[in-house]
Scaffold this active site. Structure first.
Site, PDB file in Angstrom:
ATOM      1  N   CYS A   1      -1.378   3.976  11.319  1.00 23.24           N
ATOM      2  CA  CYS A   1      -1.276   5.235  12.069  1.00 23.24           C
ATOM      3  C   CYS A   1      -2.502   5.326  12.986  1.00 23.24           C
ATOM      4  O   CYS A   1      -3.145   6.367  13.085  1.00 23.24           O
ATOM      5  CB  CYS A   1      -1.155   6.439  11.145  1.00 23.24           C
ATOM      6  SG  CYS A   1      -2.478   6.618   9.942  1.00 23.24           S
TER       7      CYS A   1
ATOM      8  N   LYS B   1       7.455   5.410   2.436  1.00 28.21           N
ATOM      9  CA  LYS B   1       8.046   4.160   2.904  1.00 28.21           C
ATOM     10  C   LYS B   1       8.767   3.443   1.770  1.00 28.21           C
ATOM     11  O   LYS B   1       9.758   2.743   1.999  1.00 28.21           O
ATOM     12  CB  LYS B   1       6.975   3.279   3.547  1.00 28.21           C
ATOM     13  CG  LYS B   1       6.402   3.908   4.826  1.00 28.21           C
ATOM     14  CD  LYS B   1       5.305   3.069   5.434  1.00 28.21           C
ATOM     15  CE  LYS B   1       4.752   3.724   6.699  1.00 28.21           C
ATOM     16  NZ  LYS B   1       4.066   5.006   6.436  1.00 28.21           N
TER      17      LYS B   1
ATOM     18  N   CYS C   1       0.880  -1.190   0.000  1.00 37.58           N
ATOM     19  CA  CYS C   1       0.000   0.000   0.000  1.00 37.58           C
ATOM     20  C   CYS C   1       0.903   1.222   0.000  1.00 37.58           C
ATOM     21  O   CYS C   1       1.020   1.927   0.997  1.00 37.58           O
ATOM     22  CB  CYS C   1      -0.925  -0.023   1.219  1.00 37.58           C
ATOM     23  SG  CYS C   1      -1.781  -1.594   1.481  1.00 37.58           S
TER      24      CYS C   1
ATOM     25  N   ASP D   1       1.491  -1.189   5.060  1.00 34.80           N
ATOM     26  CA  ASP D   1       1.099  -0.006   5.832  1.00 34.80           C
ATOM     27  C   ASP D   1      -0.394   0.172   5.573  1.00 34.80           C
ATOM     28  O   ASP D   1      -0.792   0.841   4.626  1.00 34.80           O
ATOM     29  CB  ASP D   1       1.907   1.206   5.382  1.00 34.80           C
ATOM     30  CG  ASP D   1       1.611   2.434   6.214  1.00 34.80           C
ATOM     31  OD1 ASP D   1       1.497   2.304   7.443  1.00 34.80           O
ATOM     32  OD2 ASP D   1       1.473   3.525   5.634  1.00 34.80           O
TER      33      ASP D   1
END
Length: 455
Positions: free
Chosen positions: A232, A117, A111, A179
């Protein structure tokens, strides 16, 4: 818009007797805005703004005293750094502890958009390793491709696929980073609007979606390969509970990551399996809310065989790229819609395999359009770390560099002494893009779709 944190979230976090509710609330009420960047080790230069403290868990990460206007900085557009939240840079620490920077691996960022990242993985893993950066949403995959183009590395493939597509690559990847899309509570301080959008119902929906995404990609992890799972979110339903589900469903082993006590990162353990996760809270660490865990695949996985991949002879003459890319590097070429792409020679079979089962947005570095006997260079090549160092170039001032990025006409006097033809424009010795020097004018070839629209 509201800066009042959801009571149900605070209540759940408060079930941990060591959780400091007042400090957590104060961190959100303070209004502190942190800005951090991560440098590109392959594009060293002198920045136009001040770096302050380093990010403790990432040797390339730094905090800034003030947030500059990045869109006006030519070095941002050149890929000399990436603006990234400091907490997520912890992935660099994980990769080094797992020694994934020392050996040749195949990595997948499932993702991946917008690319923070992915560029971190690209800068940290071994240069002989292959990175696949995937994004399911088409518009976001365009942004991902642009950011990886700026980064300039040739060992990355950008794909635009649903996670189910990776079932066709059994045991292909030594490292998979997910992620996962989440409820976003870790971004409350950075984005107050997200507070109004948060709900327990959304947490539940996100948890279910996270399980679907993970289930679709688990078969692509090699035996003894690693899964990095991150969000997150502060909600255990999206974090520790997902670890419980993963271990119940798959033969995965939790991997603990050593920490320095002054980092303020909190290690948590899931209820039954005691799987380790790492939480970043804004009142304890110099960063936003983040969660990450490392799991190792212990079961014997089916393995995709590259032996059946047929390698084709390159349609590009041996010396066709001479003078455009470094001659001391061994590259394979891929011709797609008349565009020449290059990537490291050892990755040829892997890239061909990906091409057969996935939709590729970009493979390696797109060098340019092949016209049969000559090459029209692409913007990708201008930003590549492997372009020929002897290409014609002109150094620009900040004002002229900004005009170039706006795709404006440049004064021909700046190119006095340059031969007719293709020429790179640089700022602080870093390439920004191409111009073509003609008899009485300069044609600006900066891509219209990424130009600076407003100053």
């Amino acid at each position: 818009m509201s800066n009042i944190l959801p009571n149900s979230l605070i209540k759940k976090l408060g079930t941990n007797p060591f959780f400091d509710q007042e400090a957590f609330k104060a961190a959100h009420e303070s209004g502190e805005k942190l800005t951090s960047i991560r440098l590109n080790p392959q594009k060293p230069t002198t920045l136009d703004f001040e770096l302050t403290k380093p990010v403790q868990w990432c040797n390339l990460g730094f905090y800034l005293k003030e947030r500059p206007k990045f869109t006006l900085d030519p070095l941002f557009h050149a890929g000399c750094y990436y603006v990234q939240e400091a907490s997520s840079m912890f992935i660099a620490h994980i990769l080094r502890l797992l020694k994934l920077d020392q050996n040749e691996i195949k990595a997948l960022d499932l993702c991946a958009a917008p690319g923070g990242k992915s560029t971190l993985l690209n800068a940290t893993i071994n240069s002989d390793s292959l990175l696949v950066a995937n994004e399911i949403i088409k518009s976001r995959s365009v942004v991902l491709q642009e950011n990886l183009m700026r980064w300039g590395y040739p060992n990355v493939v950008v794909t635009n696929n649903d996670p189910t597509a990776f079932r066709r690559l059994p045991g292909f990847f030594n490292l998979v980073l997910v992620d996962a899309p989440c409820s976003g509570s870790g971004m409350f301080r950075k984005d107050e609007d997200s507070i109004d959008e948060w709900s327990e119902a959304n947490v539940k929906l996100c948890s279910e979606r996270q399980q679907r995404i993970l289930s679709q990609v688990m078969g692509a992890i090699a035996t003894n390969g690693y899964l990095l799972y991150s969000t997150c979110s502060y909600s255990s339903e999206e974090n520790e509970d997902i670890l419980e589900w993963l271990i119940d469903e798959y033969e995965l082993e939790s991997i603990k990551i050593p920490l320095e006590t002054d980092w303020g990162i909190e290690e948590t353990l899931s209820k039954s399996h005691k799987a380790a996760g790492y939480r970043f809270y804004p009142h304890k660490t110099k960063g936003e809310g983040f969660f990450i865990a490392v799991l190792k695949m212990k079961r014997i996985q089916p393995s995709f065989s590259l032996k059946k991949i047929k390698l084709e002879k390159s349609p590009i003459p041996k010396d066709g790229l001479k003078g455009w890319v470094e001659t001391d590097q061994e590259f394979s070429t891929l011709l797609h819609n008349e565009n020449v792409h290059i990537f490291p020679k050892d990755m040829e079979a892997s890239v061909k395999a990906l091409q057969q089962v996935l939709y590729l947005k970009n493979a390696g570095t797109m060098v340019g359009k092949w016209l049969g006997k000559e090459l029209v260079p692409s913007h990708d090549l201008a930003l590549s770390i492997y372009k020929d160092k002897n290409l014609a170039s002109v150094e620009l001032s900040l004002e002229d560099a900004q005009n170039f990025l706006r795709k404006e006409q440049l004064d021909i006097a700046l190119f006095e002494g340059v031969k007719k033809g293709w020429c790179l424009v640089n700022y602080k010795n870093v390439s920004l893009g191409w111009v073509k020097v003609l008899g009485n004018r300069i044609n600006n070839y900066y891509p219209r779709e990424v130009r600076i629209a407003n100053m």
